[in-house]
Design a protein around this motif. Structure first.
Motif, PDB file in Angstrom:
ATOM      1  N   PHE A 165       0.829  -1.192   0.000  1.00 11.00           N
ATOM      2  CA  PHE A 165       0.000   0.000   0.000  1.00 11.00           C
ATOM      3  C   PHE A 165       0.875   1.259   0.000  1.00 11.00           C
ATOM      4  CE2 PHE A 165      -3.760   2.230   2.331  1.00 11.00           C
ATOM      5  CZ  PHE A 165      -4.203   2.743   1.115  1.00 11.00           C
ATOM      6  N   THR A 166       1.962   1.204   0.762  1.00 16.10           N
ATOM      7  CA  THR A 166       2.874   2.346   0.840  1.00 16.10           C
ATOM      8  C   THR A 166       3.614   2.548  -0.484  1.00 16.10           C
ATOM      9  OG1 THR A 166       3.192   1.836   3.192  1.00 16.10           O
ATOM     10  CG2 THR A 166       4.689   3.440   2.221  1.00 16.10           C
ATOM     11  N   ILE A 167       4.033   1.450  -1.119  1.00 18.17           N
ATOM     12  CA  ILE A 167       4.689   1.550  -2.429  1.00 18.17           C
ATOM     13  C   ILE A 167       3.747   2.182  -3.446  1.00 18.17           C
ATOM     14  CG2 ILE A 167       5.589   0.222  -4.378  1.00 18.17           C
ATOM     15  CD1 ILE A 167       6.739  -1.781  -2.345  1.00 18.17           C
ATOM     16  N   GLN A 168       2.477   1.754  -3.422  1.00 16.78           N
ATOM     17  CA  GLN A 168       1.500   2.316  -4.347  1.00 16.78           C
ATOM     18  C   GLN A 168       1.295   3.806  -4.105  1.00 16.78           C
ATOM     19  OE1 GLN A 168       0.145   0.764  -6.991  1.00 16.78           O
ATOM     20  NE2 GLN A 168      -0.752   2.751  -7.540  1.00 16.78           N
ATOM     21  N   PHE A 169       1.229   4.192  -2.837  1.00 17.68           N
ATOM     22  CA  PHE A 169       1.079   5.611  -2.512  1.00 17.68           C
ATOM     23  C   PHE A 169       2.286   6.402  -3.020  1.00 17.68           C
ATOM     24  CE2 PHE A 169       1.372   9.435   0.013  1.00 17.68           C
ATOM     25  CZ  PHE A 169       0.047   9.839   0.164  1.00 17.68           C
ATOM     26  N   TRP A 170       3.472   5.861  -2.815  1.00 19.71           N
ATOM     27  CA  TRP A 170       4.713   6.511  -3.247  1.00 19.71           C
ATOM     28  C   TRP A 170       4.759   6.662  -4.767  1.00 19.71           C
ATOM     29  CZ3 TRP A 170       8.725   3.945  -5.997  1.00 19.71           C
ATOM     30  CH2 TRP A 170       9.901   4.676  -6.140  1.00 19.71           C
ATOM     31  N   LEU A 171       4.298   5.637  -5.488  1.00 17.92           N
ATOM     32  CA  LEU A 171       4.285   5.699  -6.945  1.00 17.92           C
ATOM     33  C   LEU A 171       3.380   6.818  -7.454  1.00 17.92           C
ATOM     34  CD1 LEU A 171       4.126   1.893  -7.839  1.00 17.92           C
ATOM     35  CD2 LEU A 171       6.039   3.439  -8.319  1.00 17.92           C
ATOM     36  N   GLU A 172       2.328   7.112  -6.697  1.00 18.16           N
ATOM     37  CA  GLU A 172       1.377   8.148  -7.099  1.00 18.16           C
ATOM     38  C   GLU A 172       1.671   9.507  -6.467  1.00 18.16           C
ATOM     39  OE1 GLU A 172      -2.400   6.562  -6.001  1.00 18.16           O
ATOM     40  OE2 GLU A 172      -2.312   4.907  -7.448  1.00 18.16           O
ATOM     41  N   ASP A 173       2.660   9.576  -5.603  1.00 16.04           N
ATOM     42  CA  ASP A 173       2.980  10.806  -4.872  1.00 16.04           C
ATOM     43  C   ASP A 173       3.649  11.821  -5.795  1.00 16.04           C
ATOM     44  OD1 ASP A 173       3.563  12.742  -3.007  1.00 16.04           O
ATOM     45  OD2 ASP A 173       4.889  11.494  -1.783  1.00 16.04           O
ATOM     46  N   THR A 174       3.091  13.016  -5.876  1.00 18.85           N
ATOM     47  CA  THR A 174       3.673  14.084  -6.703  1.00 18.85           C
ATOM     48  C   THR A 174       4.179  15.247  -5.856  1.00 18.85           C
ATOM     49  OG1 THR A 174       1.472  15.083  -6.988  1.00 18.85           O
ATOM     50  CG2 THR A 174       2.202  13.518  -8.680  1.00 18.85           C
ATOM     51  N   PRO A 176       6.749  17.507  -3.458  1.00 13.14           N
ATOM     52  CA  PRO A 176       8.194  17.719  -3.513  1.00 13.14           C
ATOM     53  C   PRO A 176       8.931  16.746  -2.595  1.00 13.14           C
ATOM     54  CG  PRO A 176       7.024  19.812  -3.268  1.00 13.14           C
ATOM     55  CD  PRO A 176       6.007  18.717  -3.068  1.00 13.14           C
ATOM     56  N   ASN A 177       9.949  16.113  -3.148  1.00 15.50           N
ATOM     57  CA  ASN A 177      10.775  15.174  -2.387  1.00 15.50           C
ATOM     58  C   ASN A 177       9.946  14.066  -1.744  1.00 15.50           C
ATOM     59  OD1 ASN A 177      13.403  14.394  -1.677  1.00 15.50           O
ATOM     60  ND2 ASN A 177      13.232  15.324   0.353  1.00 15.50           N
ATOM     61  N   PHE A 178       8.750  13.817  -2.297  1.00 13.30           N
ATOM     62  CA  PHE A 178       7.849  12.770  -1.813  1.00 13.30           C
ATOM     63  C   PHE A 178       7.550  12.922  -0.320  1.00 13.30           C
ATOM     64  CE2 PHE A 178      10.600  11.133  -5.228  1.00 13.30           C
ATOM     65  CZ  PHE A 178       9.637  11.046  -6.227  1.00 13.30           C
ATOM     66  N   GLU A 179       7.327  14.180   0.073  1.00  9.36           N
ATOM     67  CA  GLU A 179       7.076  14.479   1.485  1.00  9.36           C
ATOM     68  C   GLU A 179       5.806  13.815   1.999  1.00  9.36           C
ATOM     69  OE1 GLU A 179       6.936  18.697   1.371  1.00  9.36           O
ATOM     70  OE2 GLU A 179       9.112  18.942   1.144  1.00  9.36           O
ATOM     71  N   LYS A 180       4.795  13.699   1.148  1.00  8.88           N
ATOM     72  CA  LYS A 180       3.549  13.083   1.601  1.00  8.88           C
ATOM     73  C   LYS A 180       3.731  11.600   1.891  1.00  8.88           C
ATOM     74  CE  LYS A 180       0.393  16.390  -0.548  1.00  8.88           C
ATOM     75  NZ  LYS A 180      -0.675  16.623  -1.553  1.00  8.88           N
ATOM     76  N   THR A 181       4.652  10.972   1.203  1.00 12.77           N
ATOM     77  CA  THR A 181       4.943   9.567   1.503  1.00 12.77           C
ATOM     78  C   THR A 181       5.524   9.431   2.899  1.00 12.77           C
ATOM     79  OG1 THR A 181       5.282   8.986  -0.824  1.00 12.77           O
ATOM     80  CG2 THR A 181       6.276   7.531   0.815  1.00 12.77           C
ATOM     81  N   ASP A 182       6.366  10.376   3.301  1.00 10.70           N
ATOM     82  CA  ASP A 182       6.917  10.357   4.659  1.00 10.70           C
ATOM     83  C   ASP A 182       5.800  10.457   5.693  1.00 10.70           C
ATOM     84  OD1 ASP A 182       9.467  10.170   3.671  1.00 10.70           O
ATOM     85  OD2 ASP A 182       9.949  12.293   3.907  1.00 10.70           O
ATOM     86  N   ILE A 183       4.829  11.328   5.433  1.00 10.06           N
ATOM     87  CA  ILE A 183       3.692  11.467   6.347  1.00 10.06           C
ATOM     88  C   ILE A 183       2.881  10.180   6.373  1.00 10.06           C
ATOM     89  CG2 ILE A 183       1.564  12.741   6.817  1.00 10.06           C
ATOM     90  CD1 ILE A 183       2.838  15.146   5.376  1.00 10.06           C
ATOM     91  N   PHE A 184       2.668   9.620   5.195  1.00 13.57           N
ATOM     92  CA  PHE A 184       1.931   8.364   5.075  1.00 13.57           C
ATOM     93  C   PHE A 184       2.608   7.274   5.903  1.00 13.57           C
ATOM     94  CE2 PHE A 184       0.952   4.302   3.234  1.00 13.57           C
ATOM     95  CZ  PHE A 184      -0.375   4.384   2.822  1.00 13.57           C
ATOM     96  N   ILE A 185       3.925   7.181   5.800  1.00 15.19           N
ATOM     97  CA  ILE A 185       4.677   6.163   6.549  1.00 15.19           C
ATOM     98  C   ILE A 185       4.486   6.339   8.048  1.00 15.19           C
ATOM     99  CG2 ILE A 185       7.013   5.414   7.175  1.00 15.19           C
ATOM    100  CD1 ILE A 185       7.776   5.943   4.209  1.00 15.19           C
ATOM    101  N   GLU A 186       4.658   7.560   8.531  1.00 17.05           N
ATOM    102  CA  GLU A 186       4.538   7.818   9.967  1.00 17.05           C
ATOM    103  C   GLU A 186       3.162   7.426  10.487  1.00 17.05           C
ATOM    104  OE1 GLU A 186       5.474  11.906  10.520  1.00 17.05           O
ATOM    105  OE2 GLU A 186       7.643  11.613  10.327  1.00 17.05           O
TER     106      GLU A 186
END
Length: 219
Positions: A165-174, A176-186
């Motif tokens: 699920f996290t990989i999929q979110f990261w693939l769709e993350d636009t 800067p520097n994939f900051e939203k993926t970091d939030i998603f992970i936390e």
């Protein structure tokens, strides 16, 4: 032309990823790939039986390299399981960031999603070994061998689904520097541990709000 000597698995991987990203096509044969890169075809088979095995190994290698980096940090061994998992996720996705073009090509741009998922089979094995040995080392004893086995399997499948699920979110993350993926992970890691400890409401709601916000902003 002199043949290259002492070709390594790491060098074959580098050459393969470069060829794929440059030509956007898998080499037609191992012979053609070896000939184009000036090494003996037999040297390829010392490490990989075919390109499918090579590609599965590449994704597993992202995980293996992540774990190698983690153990270099002496403090890591003293982390609580949640902090260990957070460290894994952040380091793993730094690894993916460094190889985003390749990962995006093989996963996001692959129209055959089942084929893309098969590429992650060796990654799954490596990741679940880590989960069992480092993260979910203490489980509730249900006083029944079958139930304990099912409980362990359920925990493993949940951990694997979370990574996918996290990989999929990261693939769709636009961002800067994939900051939203970091939030998603936390938030997702917090939820997974709160659910395990049966105190989920606040973190689940916080995570749900984050996902809702992302969905509404992207539509």
């Amino acid at each position: 032309m002199a043949r290259k000597k002492n070709i390594t698995a790491e060098k074959i991987i580098d050459l393969y990823m470069s060829a794929l990203l440059t030509d956007e096509n898998i080499p037609k044969t191992v012979y053609a790939f070896a000939h184009a890169n000036n090494f003996e075809e037999n040297d390829f088979y010392k490490y990989f039986s075919n390109f499918d095995v090579l590609e599965k190994h590449i994704f597993s290698l992202f995980c293996e390299n992540t774990l190698a980096l983690l153990v270099e940090n002496e403090d890591y061994t003293h982390y609580a399981p949640k902090d260990k998992l957070l460290s894994f996720y952040f380091t793993f996705f730094e690894m993916l960031n460094a190889n985003r073009s390749y990962v995006y090509l093989k996963l996001a741009q692959n129209k055959n999603k089942l084929e893309a998922l098969k590429l992650l089979s060796k990654l799954r094995s490596t990741f679940l070994k880590y989960i069992e040995s480092e993260i979910y080392t203490h489980s509730v004893d249900l006083k029944n061998k079958t139930l304990n086995s099912l409980n362990k399997k359920g925990a493993n499948e949940t951990a694997w689904a979370q990574l996918l699920f996290t990989i999929q979110f990261w693939l769709e993350d636009t961002s800067p520097n994939f900051e939203k993926t970091d939030i998603f992970i936390e938030k997702s890691v917090q939820v997974s541990f709160d659910l395990k400890e049966i105190k989920p409401l606040e973190s689940v709601l916080d995570f749900a709000k984050f996902l809702w916000k992302e969905k509404t902003m992207s539509t």
